[in-house]
Enzyme design. Structure first.
Site, PDB file in Angstrom:
ATOM      1  N   GLU A 105      10.429  15.369  15.384  1.00  0.00           N
ATOM      2  CA  GLU A 105      10.756  15.272  13.962  1.00  0.00           C
ATOM      3  C   GLU A 105       9.901  16.288  13.196  1.00  0.00           C
ATOM      4  O   GLU A 105       8.671  16.246  13.267  1.00  0.00           O
ATOM      5  CB  GLU A 105      10.450  13.854  13.467  1.00  0.00           C
ATOM      6  CG  GLU A 105      10.861  13.648  12.021  1.00  0.00           C
ATOM      7  CD  GLU A 105      10.461  12.267  11.502  1.00  0.00           C
ATOM      8  OE1 GLU A 105       9.325  11.838  11.738  1.00  0.00           O
ATOM      9  OE2 GLU A 105      11.308  11.641  10.836  1.00  0.00           O
ATOM     10  N   CYS A 125      13.686  10.546   6.651  1.00  0.00           N
ATOM     11  CA  CYS A 125      13.653  10.021   8.024  1.00  0.00           C
ATOM     12  C   CYS A 125      15.011  10.154   8.699  1.00  0.00           C
ATOM     13  O   CYS A 125      15.092  10.368   9.896  1.00  0.00           O
ATOM     14  CB  CYS A 125      13.214   8.571   8.005  1.00  0.00           C
ATOM     15  SG  CYS A 125      14.093   7.605   6.781  1.00  0.00           S
ATOM     16  N   GLU A 161      10.196   0.733  10.249  1.00  0.00           N
ATOM     17  CA  GLU A 161      11.184   1.771   9.915  1.00  0.00           C
ATOM     18  C   GLU A 161      10.488   3.095  10.178  1.00  0.00           C
ATOM     19  O   GLU A 161       9.628   3.513   9.397  1.00  0.00           O
ATOM     20  CB  GLU A 161      11.576   1.690   8.431  1.00  0.00           C
ATOM     21  CG  GLU A 161      12.237   0.385   8.017  1.00  0.00           C
ATOM     22  CD  GLU A 161      13.715   0.343   8.327  1.00  0.00           C
ATOM     23  OE1 GLU A 161      14.246   1.333   8.876  1.00  0.00           O
ATOM     24  OE2 GLU A 161      14.337  -0.691   8.040  1.00  0.00           O
ATOM     25  N   LYS A 210       0.838  -1.200   0.000  1.00  0.00           N
ATOM     26  CA  LYS A 210       0.000   0.000   0.000  1.00  0.00           C
ATOM     27  C   LYS A 210       0.873   1.250   0.000  1.00  0.00           C
ATOM     28  O   LYS A 210       1.568   1.535   0.967  1.00  0.00           O
ATOM     29  CB  LYS A 210      -0.908   0.039   1.230  1.00  0.00           C
ATOM     30  CG  LYS A 210      -1.986   1.118   1.039  1.00  0.00           C
ATOM     31  CD  LYS A 210      -2.605   1.607   2.308  1.00  0.00           C
ATOM     32  CE  LYS A 210      -1.834   2.662   2.997  1.00  0.00           C
ATOM     33  NZ  LYS A 210      -1.694   3.940   2.265  1.00  0.00           N
TER      34      LYS A 210
HETATM   35  P1  NAD Z   1       2.414   7.854   8.250  1.00  0.00           P
HETATM   36  O1  NAD Z   1       2.731   6.942   9.382  1.00  0.00           O
HETATM   37  O2  NAD Z   1       1.353   8.859   8.432  1.00  0.00           O
HETATM   38  O3  NAD Z   1       2.008   7.004   6.971  1.00  0.00           O
HETATM   39  C1  NAD Z   1       2.826   5.973   6.463  1.00  0.00           C
HETATM   40  C2  NAD Z   1       1.940   4.969   5.770  1.00  0.00           C
HETATM   41  O4  NAD Z   1       1.098   4.352   6.723  1.00  0.00           O
HETATM   42  C3  NAD Z   1       1.008   5.570   4.716  1.00  0.00           C
HETATM   43  O5  NAD Z   1       0.915   4.678   3.642  1.00  0.00           O
HETATM   44  C4  NAD Z   1      -0.317   5.667   5.458  1.00  0.00           C
HETATM   45  O6  NAD Z   1      -1.431   5.635   4.626  1.00  0.00           O
HETATM   46  C5  NAD Z   1      -0.258   4.434   6.324  1.00  0.00           C
HETATM   47  N1  NAD Z   1      -1.085   4.475   7.530  1.00  0.00           N
HETATM   48  C6  NAD Z   1      -1.597   5.550   8.168  1.00  0.00           C
HETATM   49  N2  NAD Z   1      -2.321   5.173   9.228  1.00  0.00           N
HETATM   50  C7  NAD Z   1      -2.260   3.821   9.280  1.00  0.00           C
HETATM   51  C8  NAD Z   1      -2.772   2.828  10.165  1.00  0.00           C
HETATM   52  N3  NAD Z   1      -3.499   3.167  11.222  1.00  0.00           N
HETATM   53  N4  NAD Z   1      -2.492   1.541   9.916  1.00  0.00           N
HETATM   54  C9  NAD Z   1      -1.735   1.179   8.870  1.00  0.00           C
HETATM   55  N5  NAD Z   1      -1.229   2.055   7.989  1.00  0.00           N
HETATM   56  C10 NAD Z   1      -1.472   3.370   8.201  1.00  0.00           C
HETATM   57  O7  NAD Z   1       3.795   8.501   7.854  1.00  0.00           O
HETATM   58  P2  NAD Z   1       4.065   9.534   6.660  1.00  0.00           P
HETATM   59  O8  NAD Z   1       3.661  10.876   7.144  1.00  0.00           O
HETATM   60  O9  NAD Z   1       3.494   9.039   5.378  1.00  0.00           O
HETATM   61  O10 NAD Z   1       5.644   9.414   6.503  1.00  0.00           O
HETATM   62  C11 NAD Z   1       6.505  10.162   7.205  1.00  0.00           C
HETATM   63  C12 NAD Z   1       7.146   9.345   8.308  1.00  0.00           C
HETATM   64  O11 NAD Z   1       7.815   8.215   7.764  1.00  0.00           O
HETATM   65  C13 NAD Z   1       8.196  10.116   9.039  1.00  0.00           C
HETATM   66  O12 NAD Z   1       8.048   9.945  10.429  1.00  0.00           O
HETATM   67  C14 NAD Z   1       9.502   9.472   8.565  1.00  0.00           C
HETATM   68  O13 NAD Z   1      10.564   9.616   9.448  1.00  0.00           O
HETATM   69  C15 NAD Z   1       9.105   8.080   8.348  1.00  0.00           C
HETATM   70  N6  NAD Z   1      10.031   7.390   7.436  1.00  0.00           N
HETATM   71  C16 NAD Z   1      10.903   6.462   7.953  1.00  0.00           C
HETATM   72  C17 NAD Z   1      11.814   5.808   7.122  1.00  0.00           C
HETATM   73  C18 NAD Z   1      12.779   4.794   7.667  1.00  0.00           C
HETATM   74  O14 NAD Z   1      13.353   4.051   6.880  1.00  0.00           O
HETATM   75  N7  NAD Z   1      12.980   4.733   8.976  1.00  0.00           N
HETATM   76  C19 NAD Z   1      11.827   6.100   5.761  1.00  0.00           C
HETATM   77  C20 NAD Z   1      10.940   7.054   5.265  1.00  0.00           C
HETATM   78  C21 NAD Z   1      10.044   7.686   6.124  1.00  0.00           C
END
Ligand code: NAD
Length: 491
Positions: free
Chosen positions: A400, A303, A269, A196
């Site tokens: 963050e 991230c 992650e 997804k």
């Molecule tokens: P997010 O957690 O809001 O969303 C990430 C994904 O999860 C999206 O596809 C979203 O639709 C889905 N999602 C949202 N709610 C959910 C739920 N309740 N259950 C399952 N899936 C759900 O994060 P974001 O705003 O899209 O991304 C930014 C974050 O990602 C930042 O905190 C960043 O640091 C992190 N990130 C981490 C890495 C890593 O490798 N550690 C890499 C890239 C981004």
């Protein structure tokens, strides 16, 4: 003083220098008006009947209608993946490798098309999509293709076996690259996948379905379901053997709570608040480039961004002066302009979050600097920002921001640098700038971060494991370490 010397005293580029527009054409991308879900190798209409609009953050222009998958849709996708697992998991390794090599080659061949679409839908500068995201995405498939027939050698005497269906959920900051980090190792290990993408950046994942067909990947081995967090939550609940999640710490924690006791495997992650540490013996100009790359690359939507800069007190002023001068040369604007350094913020929601944290930084007493730059009227923009006079307790030093905002702090001794750098709930990455190899090793041993860069920052390689400590998650992606979470072993 010559003209050049006089100018270089104030700014690395001549005053008044302007760049002619160098727009990348979008003609290479052809979008459908509406996308269904990619299930069992076919485009299917969502049973939910729901669609949503995906836009370009550079001008808020609508790009396409995308399906919002419901529980039934996710169940259908996991069923298709389970059916495909029966044959895919039995294919000899070299056969699986063949498909992965094909995907890698097609991505490389179609890289311009993907790069343009990535910048259109996500807002990142075209030079980054073109030179970073796409080459790395293809490299991941090439790399894991190489392991597909060598699992027995990678894990000797452990009888590695695939798990089954992997549910994969990714964020919006590196849409295609995160897809590659997830899909390539899963397939190499013999699993099938339901992925997804994030709701603001679904288009390159949908274009990737075209690549899967071109590569003649057996139907159902990869299924793509689009939608917001509800679709992600349905995938977490569905009948899969493993969840691989990249995203925010908040959602990661909720998923971990949900999966506790279910027997499903999980890797997380999550977020980061990396320390980029500059010692007084560092090559300062090189360090300033690393600081800029560390925080302004991809608008800071990274991230592992070096969002906390620790400068040794004795060189604080020259470093901050040089940094501000360098910031003044960053070109902010149209992501599709080949000269752009800092593109559009990914969404209205993310812009609101950045603005809120920046306001908190001002209110708490930090000093803000933003170079003069003209931001486009339409779309979502935020100027490169640096905060000085920051205390460790400030929100901008703890939370963050996920935007182009840097907090500068100081230290006197290596011990103090370690203590301050580790003073965060996160532990994803760190940077060290010094000419002393012994100091690099001493620091790297003590920093609680999954990745530590020395005299460089934001370097990625498919062979190198990536992942976090503490609230940055657990599990590794990349390298051999990235295969392990997709395998079951006898021991
Ligand atoms: P997010 O957690 O809001 O969303 C990430 C994904 O999860 C999206 O596809 C979203 O639709 C889905 N999602 C949202 N709610 C959910 C739920 N309740 N259950 C399952 N899936 C759900 O994060 P974001 O705003 O899209 O991304 C930014 C974050 O990602 C930042 O905190 C960043 O640091 C992190 N990130 C981490 C890495 C890593 O490798 N550690 C890499 C890239 C981004």
């Amino acid at each position: 003083m010559t003209d050049v010397e006089r100018r270089s005293d104030r700014s690395p580029v001549p005053a008044g220098w302007t760049y002619a527009p160098a727009p990348e054409s979008t003609e290479i991308v052809s979008l459908r008006e509406r996308y269904g879900l990619f299930v069992g190798g076919e485009w299917v209409a969502p049973r939910s009947g729901e669609f949503f609009e995906t836009i370009s953050p550079r001008d808020e222009a609508p790009l396409a209608q995308v399906a919002q998958a419901g529980e039934q849709d996710v169940a259908a996708a996991t069923e298709a993946a389970r059916d495909a697992f029966a044959t895919w998991s039995k294919l000899p390794g070299p056969e699986r490798a063949k498909y992965l090599f094909r995907i890698a080659r097609i991505l490389a061949e179609r890289s311009r098309e993907f790069a343009v679409l990535e910048s259109l839908n996500g807002g990142k500068p075209i030079k980054e999509s073109r030179d970073v995201d796409l080459p790395l995405a293809a490299a991941h498939f090439f790399y894991y293709a190489g392991w597909a027939d060598k699992l027995e050698y990678a894990f000797p005497n452990r009888s590695p076996r695939p798990l089954g269906v992997a549910g994969q959920i990714i964020p919006w900051n590196f849409p295609l690259l995160m897809l590659s980090w997830k899909i390539a190792p899963a397939l190499a290990a013999g699993n099938t996948v339901v992925l997804k993408p994030a709701e603001t950046t679904p288009l390159t994942a949908l274009l990737f379905c075209d690549v899967l067909r071109q590569a003649e990947l057996p139907p159902g081995v990869v299924n793509i379901v689009t939608g917001d967090g509800r679709a992600g939550a349905a995938l977490v609940e569905s009948d899969v053997a493993k969840i691989a999640f990249t995203g925010s710490t908040e959602v990661g924690k909720a998923i971990q709570r949900r999966l506790a006791g279910t027997g499903k495997k999980l890797t997380l992650e999550l977020g980061g608040k990396a320390a980029n540490i500059v010692f007084d013996d560092a090559a300062v100009d090189q360090a300033v480039e690393g600081i800029v790359n560390g925080i302004y690359f991809n608008q800071g939507h990274v991230c592992c961004a070096g969002s906390r800069l620790f400068v040794q007190e004795s060189i604080y002023e020259p470093v901050v002066d040089k940094l501000k001068r360098r910031m003044a040369t960053l070109r902010v604007g149209d992501p599709l302009d080949k000269n752009t350094d800092v593109g559009a913020i990914n969404s209205r929601m993310q812009l609101d979050k950045i603005e809120e944290l920046v306001a908190a930084g001002r209110a708490e007493g930090a000093e803000i600097y933003q170079p003069p730059c003209r931001l486009p009227e339409k779309g979502y923009w935020f100027a490169p920002t640096v905060f000085t006079n920051v205390a460790q307790s400030y929100r901008i030093a703890q939370e963050e921001i996920f935007g182009p905002v840097l907090s500068v702090l100081t230290f006197r001794t290596p011990d103090e640098a370690v203590e301050k750098a580790n003073n965060t709930p996160y532990g994803l990455s760190a940077g060290i700038w010094t000419e002393k190899g012994s100091r690099i090793l001493w620091m790297a041993e003590r920093l609680r971060a999954g990745v530590v860069w020395a005299n460089t920052f934001n370097r990625f390689d498919p062979a190198s494991p990536f992942g976090g400590y503490k609230e940055s998650g657990f599990g590794r992606e990349g390298g051999l370490h990235g295969l392990e979470p997709y395998l079951a072993f006898d021991d």
